[in-house]
Design a protein around this motif. Structure first.
Motif, PDB file in Angstrom:
ATOM      1  N   ASN A   1     -73.886  -2.816 -28.735  1.00 41.11           N
ATOM      2  CA  ASN A   1     -72.494  -3.059 -28.381  1.00 41.11           C
ATOM      3  C   ASN A   1     -71.785  -1.815 -28.210  1.00 41.11           C
ATOM      4  OD1 ASN A   1     -72.326  -5.883 -29.021  1.00 41.11           O
ATOM      5  ND2 ASN A   1     -72.830  -5.446 -31.277  1.00 41.11           N
ATOM      6  N   ALA A   2     -71.124  -1.809 -27.162  1.00 43.87           N
ATOM      7  CA  ALA A   2     -70.242  -0.371 -27.007  1.00 43.87           C
ATOM      8  C   ALA A   2     -69.362  -0.215 -28.049  1.00 43.87           C
ATOM      9  CB  ALA A   2     -69.505  -0.798 -25.469  1.00 43.87           C
ATOM     10  N   ILE A   3     -69.044   1.111 -28.440  1.00 46.68           N
ATOM     11  CA  ILE A   3     -68.404   1.504 -29.568  1.00 46.68           C
ATOM     12  C   ILE A   3     -67.555   2.691 -29.009  1.00 46.68           C
ATOM     13  CG2 ILE A   3     -69.763   0.746 -31.411  1.00 46.68           C
ATOM     14  CD1 ILE A   3     -70.893   3.542 -31.826  1.00 46.68           C
ATOM     15  N   GLY A   4     -67.720   3.211 -27.672  1.00 47.66           N
ATOM     16  CA  GLY A   4     -66.976   4.529 -27.175  1.00 47.66           C
ATOM     17  C   GLY A   4     -67.366   4.337 -25.671  1.00 47.66           C
ATOM     18  N   TYR A   5     -66.266   4.676 -24.923  1.00 43.76           N
ATOM     19  CA  TYR A   5     -66.355   4.452 -23.659  1.00 43.76           C
ATOM     20  C   TYR A   5     -65.793   6.115 -22.865  1.00 43.76           C
ATOM     21  CZ  TYR A   5     -65.495   3.356 -18.760  1.00 43.76           C
ATOM     22  OH  TYR A   5     -65.526   3.298 -17.334  1.00 43.76           O
ATOM     23  N   ALA A   6     -66.167   6.472 -21.760  1.00 44.54           N
ATOM     24  CA  ALA A   6     -65.784   7.607 -20.828  1.00 44.54           C
ATOM     25  C   ALA A   6     -66.272   7.305 -19.468  1.00 44.54           C
ATOM     26  CB  ALA A   6     -66.287   8.529 -21.439  1.00 44.54           C
ATOM     27  N   ALA A   7     -65.324   7.758 -18.558  1.00 41.40           N
ATOM     28  CA  ALA A   7     -65.736   7.940 -17.267  1.00 41.40           C
ATOM     29  C   ALA A   7     -66.209   9.271 -16.917  1.00 41.40           C
ATOM     30  CB  ALA A   7     -64.734   7.314 -16.006  1.00 41.40           C
ATOM     31  N   ILE A   8     -67.188   9.592 -16.342  1.00 38.05           N
ATOM     32  CA  ILE A   8     -67.771  11.135 -16.337  1.00 38.05           C
ATOM     33  C   ILE A   8     -68.404  11.432 -14.757  1.00 38.05           C
ATOM     34  CG2 ILE A   8     -69.367  12.666 -17.355  1.00 38.05           C
ATOM     35  CD1 ILE A   8     -69.816  11.159 -19.856  1.00 38.05           C
ATOM     36  N   PRO A   9     -67.363  11.516 -13.951  1.00 40.40           N
ATOM     37  CA  PRO A   9     -67.648  11.627 -12.613  1.00 40.40           C
ATOM     38  C   PRO A   9     -68.246  13.351 -12.471  1.00 40.40           C
ATOM     39  CG  PRO A   9     -65.206  11.720 -12.843  1.00 40.40           C
ATOM     40  CD  PRO A   9     -65.840  11.258 -14.106  1.00 40.40           C
ATOM     41  N   LEU A  10     -68.777  13.493 -11.535  1.00 35.47           N
ATOM     42  CA  LEU A  10     -69.293  14.784 -11.333  1.00 35.47           C
ATOM     43  C   LEU A  10     -68.604  15.399  -9.931  1.00 35.47           C
ATOM     44  CD1 LEU A  10     -73.053  14.209 -11.903  1.00 35.47           C
ATOM     45  CD2 LEU A  10     -71.404  15.167 -13.459  1.00 35.47           C
ATOM     46  N   THR A  11     -67.764  14.785  -9.428  1.00 39.26           N
ATOM     47  CA  THR A  11     -67.131  15.011  -8.019  1.00 39.26           C
ATOM     48  C   THR A  11     -65.709  15.707  -8.146  1.00 39.26           C
ATOM     49  OG1 THR A  11     -66.249  12.768  -8.167  1.00 39.26           O
ATOM     50  CG2 THR A  11     -68.464  13.358  -7.169  1.00 39.26           C
ATOM     51  N   GLY A  12     -65.238  15.937  -9.336  1.00 41.89           N
ATOM     52  CA  GLY A  12     -63.996  16.701  -9.610  1.00 41.89           C
ATOM     53  C   GLY A  12     -62.815  15.862  -9.423  1.00 41.89           C
ATOM     54  N   GLU A  13     -61.722  16.423  -9.767  1.00 40.51           N
ATOM     55  CA  GLU A  13     -60.395  15.610  -9.873  1.00 40.51           C
ATOM     56  C   GLU A  13     -59.404  16.266  -9.023  1.00 40.51           C
ATOM     57  OE1 GLU A  13     -56.986  13.758 -10.583  1.00 40.51           O
ATOM     58  OE2 GLU A  13     -59.023  13.070 -11.501  1.00 40.51           O
ATOM     59  N   GLU A  14     -58.740  15.491  -8.072  1.00 39.28           N
ATOM     60  CA  GLU A  14     -57.829  15.984  -7.347  1.00 39.28           C
ATOM     61  C   GLU A  14     -56.537  16.382  -7.677  1.00 39.28           C
ATOM     62  OE1 GLU A  14     -55.104  14.084  -3.614  1.00 39.28           O
ATOM     63  OE2 GLU A  14     -56.820  13.108  -4.381  1.00 39.28           O
ATOM     64  N   ALA A  15     -56.178  16.076  -9.019  1.00 44.61           N
ATOM     65  CA  ALA A  15     -54.904  16.563  -9.563  1.00 44.61           C
ATOM     66  C   ALA A  15     -54.977  17.952 -10.159  1.00 44.61           C
ATOM     67  CB  ALA A  15     -54.811  15.993 -11.087  1.00 44.61           C
ATOM     68  N   TYR A  16     -56.235  18.372 -10.230  1.00 41.04           N
ATOM     69  CA  TYR A  16     -56.727  19.723 -10.699  1.00 41.04           C
ATOM     70  C   TYR A  16     -56.435  20.840  -9.337  1.00 41.04           C
ATOM     71  CZ  TYR A  16     -58.753  17.461 -14.769  1.00 41.04           C
ATOM     72  OH  TYR A  16     -58.989  16.847 -15.901  1.00 41.04           O
TER      73      TYR A  16
ATOM     74  N   SER B   1     -65.608  25.739  -8.955  1.00 41.11           N
ATOM     75  CA  SER B   1     -64.963  24.762  -8.550  1.00 41.11           C
ATOM     76  C   SER B   1     -66.040  23.643  -8.246  1.00 41.11           C
ATOM     77  CB  SER B   1     -64.532  24.931  -6.807  1.00 41.11           C
ATOM     78  OG  SER B   1     -65.523  25.505  -6.057  1.00 41.11           O
ATOM     79  N   HIS B   2     -67.064  23.655  -9.155  1.00 35.92           N
ATOM     80  CA  HIS B   2     -68.201  22.667  -9.384  1.00 35.92           C
ATOM     81  C   HIS B   2     -68.201  22.217 -10.773  1.00 35.92           C
ATOM     82  CE1 HIS B   2     -69.199  23.243  -5.165  1.00 35.92           C
ATOM     83  NE2 HIS B   2     -69.419  24.838  -5.524  1.00 35.92           N
ATOM     84  N   TYR B   3     -67.735  21.031 -11.129  1.00 38.49           N
ATOM     85  CA  TYR B   3     -67.679  20.861 -12.299  1.00 38.49           C
ATOM     86  C   TYR B   3     -67.496  19.227 -12.787  1.00 38.49           C
ATOM     87  CZ  TYR B   3     -62.766  19.732 -10.595  1.00 38.49           C
ATOM     88  OH  TYR B   3     -61.931  19.275 -10.091  1.00 38.49           O
ATOM     89  N   VAL B   4     -67.826  19.018 -13.945  1.00 43.65           N
ATOM     90  CA  VAL B   4     -67.908  17.526 -14.376  1.00 43.65           C
ATOM     91  C   VAL B   4     -66.256  17.463 -14.999  1.00 43.65           C
ATOM     92  CG1 VAL B   4     -68.690  18.246 -16.920  1.00 43.65           C
ATOM     93  CG2 VAL B   4     -68.973  15.782 -15.707  1.00 43.65           C
ATOM     94  N   VAL B   5     -65.975  16.104 -15.217  1.00 42.97           N
ATOM     95  CA  VAL B   5     -64.748  15.315 -15.644  1.00 42.97           C
ATOM     96  C   VAL B   5     -64.780  14.560 -16.371  1.00 42.97           C
ATOM     97  CG1 VAL B   5     -62.812  14.702 -15.028  1.00 42.97           C
ATOM     98  CG2 VAL B   5     -63.558  16.496 -13.312  1.00 42.97           C
ATOM     99  N   VAL B   6     -64.140  14.138 -17.404  1.00 41.26           N
ATOM    100  CA  VAL B   6     -64.301  13.213 -18.506  1.00 41.26           C
ATOM    101  C   VAL B   6     -62.813  12.669 -18.355  1.00 41.26           C
ATOM    102  CG1 VAL B   6     -64.217  12.339 -20.594  1.00 41.26           C
ATOM    103  CG2 VAL B   6     -65.886  13.876 -20.062  1.00 41.26           C
ATOM    104  N   HIS B   7     -62.839  11.353 -18.039  1.00 37.25           N
ATOM    105  CA  HIS B   7     -61.540  10.458 -18.001  1.00 37.25           C
ATOM    106  C   HIS B   7     -61.955   9.332 -18.843  1.00 37.25           C
ATOM    107  CE1 HIS B   7     -59.409  12.715 -15.088  1.00 37.25           C
ATOM    108  NE2 HIS B   7     -60.477  12.514 -14.013  1.00 37.25           N
ATOM    109  N   ARG B   8     -60.616   8.778 -19.429  1.00 38.63           N
ATOM    110  CA  ARG B   8     -60.705   7.580 -20.212  1.00 38.63           C
ATOM    111  C   ARG B   8     -61.567   7.562 -21.474  1.00 38.63           C
ATOM    112  NH1 ARG B   8     -59.830   6.539 -14.879  1.00 38.63           N
ATOM    113  NH2 ARG B   8     -61.744   6.438 -14.120  1.00 38.63           N
ATOM    114  N   LEU B   9     -61.722   8.747 -21.953  1.00 40.18           N
ATOM    115  CA  LEU B   9     -62.419   8.713 -23.123  1.00 40.18           C
ATOM    116  C   LEU B   9     -61.675   8.107 -24.196  1.00 40.18           C
ATOM    117  CD1 LEU B   9     -64.825  10.277 -24.747  1.00 40.18           C
ATOM    118  CD2 LEU B   9     -63.237  11.871 -25.225  1.00 40.18           C
ATOM    119  N   CYS B  10     -62.432   7.058 -24.968  1.00 38.30           N
ATOM    120  CA  CYS B  10     -61.748   6.312 -26.110  1.00 38.30           C
ATOM    121  C   CYS B  10     -62.863   5.626 -26.785  1.00 38.30           C
ATOM    122  CB  CYS B  10     -60.915   5.099 -25.450  1.00 38.30           C
ATOM    123  SG  CYS B  10     -61.609   4.238 -24.172  1.00 38.30           S
ATOM    124  N   VAL B  11     -62.453   5.375 -28.127  1.00 38.24           N
ATOM    125  CA  VAL B  11     -63.350   5.139 -29.260  1.00 38.24           C
ATOM    126  C   VAL B  11     -63.041   3.901 -29.740  1.00 38.24           C
ATOM    127  CG1 VAL B  11     -64.731   5.928 -31.259  1.00 38.24           C
ATOM    128  CG2 VAL B  11     -64.422   7.441 -29.573  1.00 38.24           C
TER     129      VAL B  11
END
Length: 168
Positions: A60-75, A87-97
């Motif tokens: 059962n999921a107890i934590g979630y995150a989106a982990i794109p390897l393609t960057g973030e336009e806002a940055y 400029s080659h980086y990983v991002v974490v979005h929507r991290l929640c537990v």
């Protein structure tokens, strides 16, 4: 254990998101109080293969995150010399537990997984942003050694941006 999220996980992930929204409201901040992240954000993460879940012994999921390897336009709002990483980086979005098990290292597991994915992809940077009132995320990025880089703006408001140099 951490695995890719599947569409079967969607209702559980949305429950975790609602728990996180409530927690942020209790902190008195407006982050995620406008309905974000929405079902379609999570469905898109799953379809793109960037949604990840920490699961318990019963899968059962107890934590979630989106982990794109393609960057973030806002940055791109920040200059290259504002960042400490390439400029080659990983991002974490929507991290929640899941709110019933916070403070047990689930968020740290997801952050460390992002670092592993970055290393496997040959990336040497990790960038993230958060609301200035999100004391839990600010504490997490501090523990991991992230450095402050500046402020980025989204439609939902300003966010503090940080990065971390990933060593091989």
């Amino acid at each position: 254990m951490i695995r890719r999220a599947t569409i079967v996980d969607i209702e559980r992930i949305l429950s975790i998101v609602r728990s996180a929204q409530l927690s942020l409201r209790e902190l008195g901040i407006d982050q995620w109080q406008d309905g974000y992240p929405r079902r379609e954000n999570i469905v898109s993460d799953i379809a793109d293969g960037v949604g990840w879940v920490v699961v318990d012994d019963d899968d059962n999921a107890i934590g979630y995150a989106a982990i794109p390897l393609t960057g973030e336009e806002a940055y791109l709002q920040l200059q290259d010399d504002d960042w400490h990483t390439s400029s080659h980086y990983v991002v974490v979005h929507r991290l929640c537990v899941d709110g019933t098990i916070r403070r047990r290292g689930v968020a740290m597991q997801l952050m460390n997984h992002a670092i592993t994915l970055a290393r496997e992809a040959g990336l040497d940077g990790f960038r993230i942003d958060t609301h200035r009132g999100n004391i839990r995320m600010l504490s997490l990025v501090e523990k991991l050694g992230f450095k402050y880089c500046g402020v980025v703006r989204y439609d939902s408001g300003e966010r503090l941006a940080f990065d971390l140099k990933i060593t091989k």
